[in-house]
Design an enzyme around this catalytic site. Structure first.
Site, PDB file in Angstrom:
ATOM      1  N   GLN A   1      -4.344  -1.535   9.788  1.00 53.44           N
ATOM      2  CA  GLN A   1      -4.278  -2.891   9.232  1.00 53.44           C
ATOM      3  C   GLN A   1      -4.809  -3.905  10.253  1.00 53.44           C
ATOM      4  O   GLN A   1      -4.438  -3.885  11.421  1.00 53.44           O
ATOM      5  CB  GLN A   1      -2.821  -3.212   8.848  1.00 53.44           C
ATOM      6  CG  GLN A   1      -2.647  -4.499   8.087  1.00 53.44           C
ATOM      7  CD  GLN A   1      -3.292  -4.496   6.692  1.00 53.44           C
ATOM      8  OE1 GLN A   1      -3.423  -3.459   6.053  1.00 53.44           O
ATOM      9  NE2 GLN A   1      -3.682  -5.663   6.226  1.00 53.44           N
TER      10      GLN A   1
ATOM     11  N   LYS B   1       0.846  -1.207   0.000  1.00 52.62           N
ATOM     12  CA  LYS B   1       0.000   0.000   0.000  1.00 52.62           C
ATOM     13  C   LYS B   1       0.877   1.251   0.000  1.00 52.62           C
ATOM     14  O   LYS B   1       0.588   2.229  -0.702  1.00 52.62           O
ATOM     15  CB  LYS B   1      -0.929  -0.017   1.230  1.00 52.62           C
ATOM     16  CG  LYS B   1      -2.013  -1.088   1.130  1.00 52.62           C
ATOM     17  CD  LYS B   1      -2.732  -1.351   2.442  1.00 52.62           C
ATOM     18  CE  LYS B   1      -3.700  -2.537   2.285  1.00 52.62           C
ATOM     19  NZ  LYS B   1      -4.356  -2.943   3.540  1.00 52.62           N
TER      20      LYS B   1
ATOM     21  N   ASP C   1     -11.091   2.316   4.340  1.00 50.16           N
ATOM     22  CA  ASP C   1     -11.368   0.881   4.282  1.00 50.16           C
ATOM     23  C   ASP C   1     -12.874   0.617   4.249  1.00 50.16           C
ATOM     24  O   ASP C   1     -13.306  -0.500   3.960  1.00 50.16           O
ATOM     25  CB  ASP C   1     -10.823   0.191   5.545  1.00 50.16           C
ATOM     26  CG  ASP C   1      -9.460  -0.434   5.338  1.00 50.16           C
ATOM     27  OD1 ASP C   1      -9.223  -0.954   4.240  1.00 50.16           O
ATOM     28  OD2 ASP C   1      -8.664  -0.407   6.294  1.00 50.16           O
TER      29      ASP C   1
END
Ligand code: GUN
Length: 251
Positions: free
Chosen positions: A61, A17, A84
């Protein structure tokens, strides 16, 4: 990007990412925190990022170490920076079909379907897996495109009978090579969301590619299928967040 602990798979995902941000010229900050990080420390970092005008998207994450409560942490991210789409406000918006951010993996799958001109309307769509990150939002997105959607999971009876109905089969079950040829209708579009390791430790998907590829109408490989799309969709969500922030500021 915030990563806590040293889960090797998560380290690779976050590094990818970060690389995508660099390639696109997108400013990014990465916080790699030790596994012992406390809830207070993590919440206070999120607070700081929530209020930092330079930052339009925050990604924590998952999975987090066991002593940290995923829900509490995710709920602390401002919904407008939740690239997200894990915050309940964004999850609810996906449910009603009125959303800015689409969870990255299901969004990547939909983009593959769209680009490949695979029709969804009226088709039998079967999703194996009911996770909050993939299975549930995936099903909603297919439903919004007028697919006839079935969600299968570990308690589904006669799974094979269900998966064999699918015109579009999405495997998001997390078990290496779980989907075999006899579970797939000839000509079906098979999309593999799995990121697993086979018996030799080699990266593979939830679909037994060698078995299924000859009978599928189309199939995504692992690696190189859904994975890169997931990252692209994260970048898209971040761009959307930045545009929204600028619109709000009136500049
Ligand atoms: N862990 C596995 N997939 C994801 C994802 O899409 N986002 C985050 N934040 N964590 C993950």
């Amino acid at each position: 990007m915030v990563i806590v602990g040293d889960d090797p798979a998560s380290q690779v995902y976050v590094a990818n990412k970060e690389k995508a941000c660099t390639e696109l010229g997108m400013y990014s900050e990465k916080y790699a925190l030790p596994a012992e990080t406390t809830e207070e420390e993590l919440l206070s970092l999120i607070d700081r990022l929530n209020h930092d005008d330079k930052i339009h998207g925050i990604l924590v994450q998952l999975p987090l170490p066991k002593h940290l409560d995923d829900k509490l942490i995710i709920n602390h991210i401002l919904p407008e920076k939740d690239v997200d789409a894990f915050h309940p406000a964004n999850v609810g918006k996906i449910m009603i079909g009125d959303f800015d951010f689409v969870p990255c993996t299901p969004a990547g799958v939909m983009e593959l379907i769209r680009e490949s001109e695979v029709p969804v309307e009226g088709k039998e769509c079967v999703v194996i897996g009911r996770s909050n990150i993939v299975g549930k939002p995936m099903s909603m997105l297919l439903l919004h495109q007028n697919g006839t959607v079935t969600i299968c999971h570990s308690r589904t009876k006669d799974l094979k009978d269900v998966t064999r109905r699918a015109d579009i089969l999405v495997a998001a079950v997390g078990i290496p090579k779980f989907v075999k040829a006899d579970m797939v209708k000839p000509g079906a579009v098979v999309i593999d969301v799995g990121m697993d390791r086979d018996e030799n430790g080699k990266l593979c998907g939830d679909v037994d590619f060698a078995e299924v590829e000859p009978i599928a109408g189309a199939i995504t490989p692992v690696p190189g299928g859904v994975g890169p799309m997931t990252i692209a969709m994260l970048m898209r969500n971040t761009l959307t967040a930045a545009k929204r922030a600028h619109e709000k500021k009136g500049c």
